[in-house]
Design a protein around this motif. Structure first.
Motif, PDB file in Angstrom:
ATOM      1  N   UNK A  73      40.593  29.137-108.749  1.00 11.23           N
ATOM      2  CA  UNK A  73      41.309  29.241-107.483  1.00 11.23           C
ATOM      3  C   UNK A  73      40.573  30.200-106.553  1.00 11.23           C
ATOM      4  N   UNK A  74      40.738  29.948-105.268  1.00 13.56           N
ATOM      5  CA  UNK A  74      40.038  30.724-104.248  1.00 13.56           C
ATOM      6  C   UNK A  74      40.704  32.080-104.051  1.00 13.56           C
ATOM      7  N   UNK A  75      39.892  33.034-103.632  1.00 10.63           N
ATOM      8  CA  UNK A  75      40.458  34.308-103.211  1.00 10.63           C
ATOM      9  C   UNK A  75      41.390  34.071-102.023  1.00 10.63           C
ATOM     10  N   UNK A  76      42.481  34.821-101.999  1.00  6.72           N
ATOM     11  CA  UNK A  76      43.456  34.650-100.935  1.00  6.72           C
ATOM     12  C   UNK A  76      44.525  33.618-101.243  1.00  6.72           C
ATOM     13  N   UNK A  77      44.488  33.046-102.459  1.00  8.17           N
ATOM     14  CA  UNK A  77      45.484  32.053-102.858  1.00  8.17           C
ATOM     15  C   UNK A  77      46.768  32.727-103.338  1.00  8.17           C
ATOM     16  N   UNK A  78      47.832  31.936-103.371  1.00  9.48           N
ATOM     17  CA  UNK A  78      49.071  32.314-104.047  1.00  9.48           C
ATOM     18  C   UNK A  78      49.251  31.328-105.190  1.00  9.48           C
ATOM     19  N   UNK A  79      49.215  31.822-106.416  1.00  8.97           N
ATOM     20  CA  UNK A  79      49.323  30.966-107.591  1.00  8.97           C
ATOM     21  C   UNK A  79      50.615  31.303-108.318  1.00  8.97           C
ATOM     22  N   UNK A  80      51.390  30.276-108.619  1.00  2.78           N
ATOM     23  CA  UNK A  80      52.661  30.440-109.319  1.00  2.78           C
ATOM     24  C   UNK A  80      52.570  29.719-110.663  1.00  2.78           C
ATOM     25  N   UNK A  81      52.877  30.434-111.736  1.00  4.96           N
ATOM     26  CA  UNK A  81      52.840  29.851-113.082  1.00  4.96           C
ATOM     27  C   UNK A  81      54.256  29.719-113.618  1.00  4.96           C
ATOM     28  N   UNK A  82      54.595  28.504-114.069  1.00  2.00           N
ATOM     29  CA  UNK A  82      55.877  28.230-114.704  1.00  2.00           C
ATOM     30  C   UNK A  82      55.648  27.929-116.183  1.00  2.00           C
ATOM     31  N   UNK A  83      56.700  28.039-116.961  1.00  2.08           N
ATOM     32  CA  UNK A  83      56.603  27.660-118.361  1.00  2.08           C
ATOM     33  C   UNK A  83      57.646  28.366-119.187  1.00  2.08           C
ATOM     34  N   UNK A  84      57.991  27.807-120.348  1.00  2.00           N
ATOM     35  CA  UNK A  84      58.998  28.429-121.210  1.00  2.00           C
ATOM     36  C   UNK A  84      58.469  29.694-121.868  1.00  2.00           C
ATOM     37  N   UNK A  85      59.380  30.433-122.463  1.00  2.00           N
ATOM     38  CA  UNK A  85      58.990  31.621-123.215  1.00  2.00           C
ATOM     39  C   UNK A  85      58.016  31.227-124.319  1.00  2.00           C
ATOM     40  N   UNK A  86      56.921  32.000-124.428  1.00  2.00           N
ATOM     41  CA  UNK A  86      55.939  31.700-125.459  1.00  2.00           C
ATOM     42  C   UNK A  86      54.848  30.746-125.032  1.00  2.00           C
ATOM     43  N   UNK A  87      54.839  30.377-123.744  1.00  2.00           N
ATOM     44  CA  UNK A  87      53.820  29.434-123.275  1.00  2.00           C
ATOM     45  C   UNK A  87      52.522  30.118-122.847  1.00  2.00           C
ATOM     46  N   UNK A  88      52.494  31.458-122.880  1.00  2.00           N
ATOM     47  CA  UNK A  88      51.258  32.172-122.597  1.00  2.00           C
ATOM     48  C   UNK A  88      51.110  32.667-121.173  1.00  2.00           C
ATOM     49  N   UNK A  89      52.179  32.648-120.387  1.00  2.00           N
ATOM     50  CA  UNK A  89      52.089  33.086-118.992  1.00  2.00           C
ATOM     51  C   UNK A  89      51.675  34.553-118.898  1.00  2.00           C
ATOM     52  N   UNK A  90      52.375  35.407-119.638  1.00  2.00           N
ATOM     53  CA  UNK A  90      52.070  36.840-119.603  1.00  2.00           C
ATOM     54  C   UNK A  90      50.681  37.117-120.159  1.00  2.00           C
ATOM     55  N   UNK A  91      50.293  36.383-121.199  1.00  2.00           N
ATOM     56  CA  UNK A  91      48.961  36.552-121.764  1.00  2.00           C
ATOM     57  C   UNK A  91      47.894  36.202-120.734  1.00  2.00           C
TER      58      UNK A  91
END
Length: 274
Positions: A73-91
């Motif tokens: 993704x480009x600098x200056x983007x807004x990226x939103x990550x969805x997913x259930x608990x344990x899907x690795x978002x925080x990682x």
């Protein structure tokens, strides 16, 4: 005590990774300068993408957090990550912040960009409110104080502004960490966010920044995240916005939170479900 001091650290790994990051940035900048219409100017450096390539992350032999993740993704983007608990978002946030290291694959954030991870649970040092809010802003001087207060007012944290005034007056009624006791959980989260806005990193990584608030405050925080992104920092000179680096915002959120504002939406699944 001796046992703790002798524990193995990740310092050598971190130094090696930092060197690779600098070398990768230099290589990509040289490749960019060799293009037919490129000059290697500072503005073109802002075109370097943030990437994850063939990313795996395991802990131990059996626990797989991420499997073959590739995003750019480009600098200056807004990226939103969805997913259930344990899907690795925080990682994924931790890897982008270089707080953790991939088992294999590559994370590339240009070396001149500062990254900041704002976790779900706010943390404060046993210091004054001012010292906590300016942590990560090492060049803070007195003339920066109005900007800090403006950020707090944007977050409806007038009580924090008043506490700063008491600290400045060196009131006998103010004790280190006394300010924490009077805060609600939501207000602690707002102060953590104020500290991040004050630091103004080029890459801001947030773990569920909207999840703890009621609708009115959620809308307020969303508005400020957008302003941070668009203005490349809060309460800075508007006529110099184009001289500042782009501000990237990467957050995990519930479906519907900031989806309409996102440059990219990432839907993550548990590795065992994929």
């Amino acid at each position: 005590t001796t046992r703790i001091l002798n524990k193995k650290t990740k310092l050598h790994h971190s130094k090696a990774l930092s060197l690779l990051r600098r070398q990768g940035t230099t290589r990509k900048m040289e490749e960019m300068a060799m293009g037919p219409t490129k000059t290697g100017s500072p503005q073109e450096v802002d075109e370097l993408a943030i990437t994850c390539l063939n990313l795996d992350k395991c802990i131990g032999a059996d626990l797989l957090f991420l499997k073959n993740v590739s995003i750019s993704f480009a600098q200056g983007s807004i990226i939103v990550a969805h997913g259930p608990h344990g899907s690795g978002k925080t990682m994924l946030l931790s890897l982008l912040a270089y707080r953790r290291f991939p088992s294999c694959g590559e994370v590339f954030v240009p070396s001149h960009l500062r990254t900041l991870l704002v976790p779900t649970e706010p943390h404060f040092l046993k210091r004054s409110l001012l010292e906590n809010l300016t942590l990560g802003t090492p060049n803070f001087i007195e003339r920066d104080l109005p900007r800090l207060k403006d950020i707090l007012k944007d977050l409806s944290m007038q009580k924090a502004v008043e506490m700063l005034d008491l600290e400045a007056a060196q009131s006998e009624n103010v004790k280190v960490m006394q300010w924490v006791a009077s805060l609600t959980s939501a207000e602690k989260h707002l102060l953590s966010l104020a500290r991040a806005f004050m630091m103004n990193p080029e890459v801001l990584l947030l773990q569920r920044p909207l999840g703890v608030y009621q609708p009115e405050r959620r809308a307020m925080v969303r508005k400020l995240l957008l302003e941070h992104n668009h203005e490349r920092g809060l309460h800075l000179a508007k006529d110099k916005v184009h001289t500042r680096r782009p501000r990237t915002v990467f957050l995990t959120a519930d479906i519907g939170d900031m989806d309409r504002d996102a440059s990219m939406i990432i839907n993550m699944v548990r590795s065992q479900d994929s």
